[in-house]
Design a protein around this motif. Structure first.
Motif, PDB file in Angstrom:
ATOM      1  N   LEU A  59       1.732   6.643   3.008  1.00 35.84           N
ATOM      2  CA  LEU A  59       2.455   6.208   1.815  1.00 35.84           C
ATOM      3  C   LEU A  59       3.791   5.577   2.186  1.00 35.84           C
ATOM      4  N   VAL A  60       4.466   6.141   3.162  1.00 35.52           N
ATOM      5  CA  VAL A  60       5.721   5.548   3.643  1.00 35.52           C
ATOM      6  C   VAL A  60       5.459   4.131   4.138  1.00 35.52           C
ATOM      7  N   ALA A  61       4.417   3.971   4.943  1.00 34.42           N
ATOM      8  CA  ALA A  61       4.066   2.643   5.462  1.00 34.42           C
ATOM      9  C   ALA A  61       3.671   1.697   4.341  1.00 34.42           C
ATOM     10  N   ALA A  62       2.971   2.218   3.343  1.00 37.64           N
ATOM     11  CA  ALA A  62       2.494   1.379   2.241  1.00 37.64           C
ATOM     12  C   ALA A  62       3.645   0.847   1.399  1.00 37.64           C
ATOM     13  N   VAL A  63       4.627   1.694   1.082  1.00 40.98           N
ATOM     14  CA  VAL A  63       5.733   1.210   0.243  1.00 40.98           C
ATOM     15  C   VAL A  63       6.613   0.231   1.022  1.00 40.98           C
ATOM     16  N   ILE A  64       6.737   0.436   2.327  1.00 41.10           N
ATOM     17  CA  ILE A  64       7.481  -0.529   3.140  1.00 41.10           C
ATOM     18  C   ILE A  64       6.732  -1.857   3.178  1.00 41.10           C
ATOM     19  N   ALA A  65       5.426  -1.790   3.356  1.00 43.43           N
ATOM     20  CA  ALA A  65       4.613  -3.012   3.385  1.00 43.43           C
ATOM     21  C   ALA A  65       4.647  -3.741   2.049  1.00 43.43           C
ATOM     22  N   ALA A  66       4.638  -2.987   0.955  1.00 50.12           N
ATOM     23  CA  ALA A  66       4.555  -3.588  -0.370  1.00 50.12           C
ATOM     24  C   ALA A  66       5.898  -4.057  -0.905  1.00 50.12           C
ATOM     25  N   GLU A  67       6.992  -3.350  -0.540  1.00 52.74           N
ATOM     26  CA  GLU A  67       8.255  -3.596  -1.232  1.00 52.74           C
ATOM     27  C   GLU A  67       9.426  -4.005  -0.346  1.00 52.74           C
ATOM     28  N   ASP A  68       9.418  -3.598   0.913  1.00 53.18           N
ATOM     29  CA  ASP A  68      10.645  -3.785   1.692  1.00 53.18           C
ATOM     30  C   ASP A  68      10.337  -3.710   3.183  1.00 53.18           C
ATOM     31  N   SER A  69       9.778  -4.778   3.718  1.00 59.10           N
ATOM     32  CA  SER A  69       9.349  -4.763   5.122  1.00 59.10           C
ATOM     33  C   SER A  69      10.521  -4.658   6.097  1.00 59.10           C
ATOM     34  N   ARG A 211      -4.163  -3.320   4.609  1.00 57.57           N
ATOM     35  CA  ARG A 211      -4.304  -3.924   5.944  1.00 57.57           C
ATOM     36  C   ARG A 211      -2.986  -3.916   6.699  1.00 57.57           C
ATOM     37  N   ARG A 212      -1.871  -4.016   5.971  1.00 59.83           N
ATOM     38  CA  ARG A 212      -0.555  -4.078   6.617  1.00 59.83           C
ATOM     39  C   ARG A 212      -0.006  -2.708   6.987  1.00 59.83           C
ATOM     40  N   ILE A 213      -0.613  -1.643   6.507  1.00 58.34           N
ATOM     41  CA  ILE A 213      -0.143  -0.296   6.834  1.00 58.34           C
ATOM     42  C   ILE A 213      -0.110  -0.074   8.342  1.00 58.34           C
ATOM     43  N   GLN A 214      -1.162  -0.449   9.017  1.00 60.47           N
ATOM     44  CA  GLN A 214      -1.221  -0.248  10.461  1.00 60.47           C
ATOM     45  C   GLN A 214      -0.226  -1.143  11.180  1.00 60.47           C
ATOM     46  N   ILE A 215       0.030  -2.332  10.636  1.00 61.84           N
ATOM     47  CA  ILE A 215       1.020  -3.231  11.233  1.00 61.84           C
ATOM     48  C   ILE A 215       2.406  -2.599  11.148  1.00 61.84           C
ATOM     49  N   VAL A 216       2.722  -2.015   9.994  1.00 59.13           N
ATOM     50  CA  VAL A 216       4.009  -1.339   9.818  1.00 59.13           C
ATOM     51  C   VAL A 216       4.173  -0.231  10.845  1.00 59.13           C
ATOM     52  N   LYS A 217       3.126   0.524  11.059  1.00 59.84           N
ATOM     53  CA  LYS A 217       3.173   1.619  12.033  1.00 59.84           C
ATOM     54  C   LYS A 217       3.307   1.088  13.457  1.00 59.84           C
ATOM     55  N   ALA A 223       9.973   3.382  11.731  1.00 58.46           N
ATOM     56  CA  ALA A 223      10.501   4.320  12.724  1.00 58.46           C
ATOM     57  C   ALA A 223      11.788   4.995  12.253  1.00 58.46           C
ATOM     58  N   CYS A 224      12.632   4.279  11.520  1.00 61.84           N
ATOM     59  CA  CYS A 224      13.914   4.820  11.082  1.00 61.84           C
ATOM     60  C   CYS A 224      13.747   6.012  10.147  1.00 61.84           C
ATOM     61  N   VAL A 225      12.617   6.094   9.483  1.00 63.25           N
ATOM     62  CA  VAL A 225      12.379   7.196   8.535  1.00 63.25           C
ATOM     63  C   VAL A 225      12.193   8.516   9.278  1.00 63.25           C
TER      64      VAL A 225
END
Length: 227
Positions: A59-69, A211-217, A223-225
């Motif tokens: 979920l952390v990765a998803a909200v970063i991918a969706a709202e604030d990369s 699809r972008r969740i894994q890219i965020v990871k 990482a900052c979280v």
């Protein structure tokens, strides 16, 4: 008369600064009990505060991918996104198109915790004030934790845990990439966007975020979280 008015204004400003900083410091450690958005929700409030360690990283990765990369890169404000939104909105006003925002997760958290929904320059100025201070005092870990606990995730539903229980009948501690992405893309308009059965553009957007969740990871964009 002028001096008295100036003195009263100065006192008001100092009082506001003191109260706002006290709240920022307090909420670094204390769960946010309620927000203006919750109090004004005619549908009631269903919420359950959870430490970010009990919220699935998907979920952390998803909200970063969706709202604030750039969540881990900026200090509360994405200047590039703001400049782009200003140019696009100027064109949209001229052509009657749709106005888009450029708020970061930090800005949304500041607004949701301390202020009210809606626009206006005064509210935006207050939002900038609180965004600066939560970035300085809370840090990224706490900002994300608070955001995922107070964001509206459905009608009368607030926070990741309450949302996960509502839509998937299980804890936010175990969200699949599909579930996390569906929750994330509904956040901007949770009363209108379907989490259980998204269709059309929303379904395609959700698939893109998944699809972008894994890219965020992989790229360390979250990482900052967890530092």
């Amino acid at each position: 008369m002028v001096r008295r008015a100036a003195r009263i204004l100065a006192q008001i400003i100092l009082f506001f600064i003191g109260i706002s900083l006290l709240l920022v410091i307090a909420f670094k450690w204390i769960p946010v009990p309620v927000t203006a958005t919750m109090l004004m929700d005619e549908n009631g409030i269903t919420k359950d505060w959870e430490a970010i360690e009990n919220i699935d990283p998907n979920l952390v990765a998803a909200v970063i991918a969706a709202e604030d990369s750039k969540f881990c890169e900026h200090w509360g404000f994405d200047t590039e996104a703001i400049e782009k939104a200003m140019k696009e909105n100027a064109q949209a006003r001229a052509t009657g198109g749709q106005i888009r925002g450029a708020s970061t997760i930090s800005q949304q958290t500041a607004k949701n915790v301390f202020l009210w929904q809606g626009g206006g320059y005064f509210r935006k100025a207050l939002e900038a004030w609180f965004t600066f201070w939560i970035e300085a005092v809370w840090g990224k870990h706490r900002i994300m934790e608070v955001y995922l606990n107070i964001a509206e995730t459905g009608i009368g539903t607030y926070g990741a845990e309450a949302g996960a229980q509502r839509y998937f009948d299980h804890s936010a501690a175990r969200l699949s990439p599909d579930e996390a992405s569906r929750m994330a893309v509904a956040l901007p308009s949770p009363k209108k966007r379907s989490v259980r059965n998204p269709g059309g553009w929303l379904a395609r957007h959700g698939n893109s975020v998944e699809r972008r969740i894994q890219i965020v990871k992989n790229d360390g964009l979250m990482a900052c979280v967890y530092e």
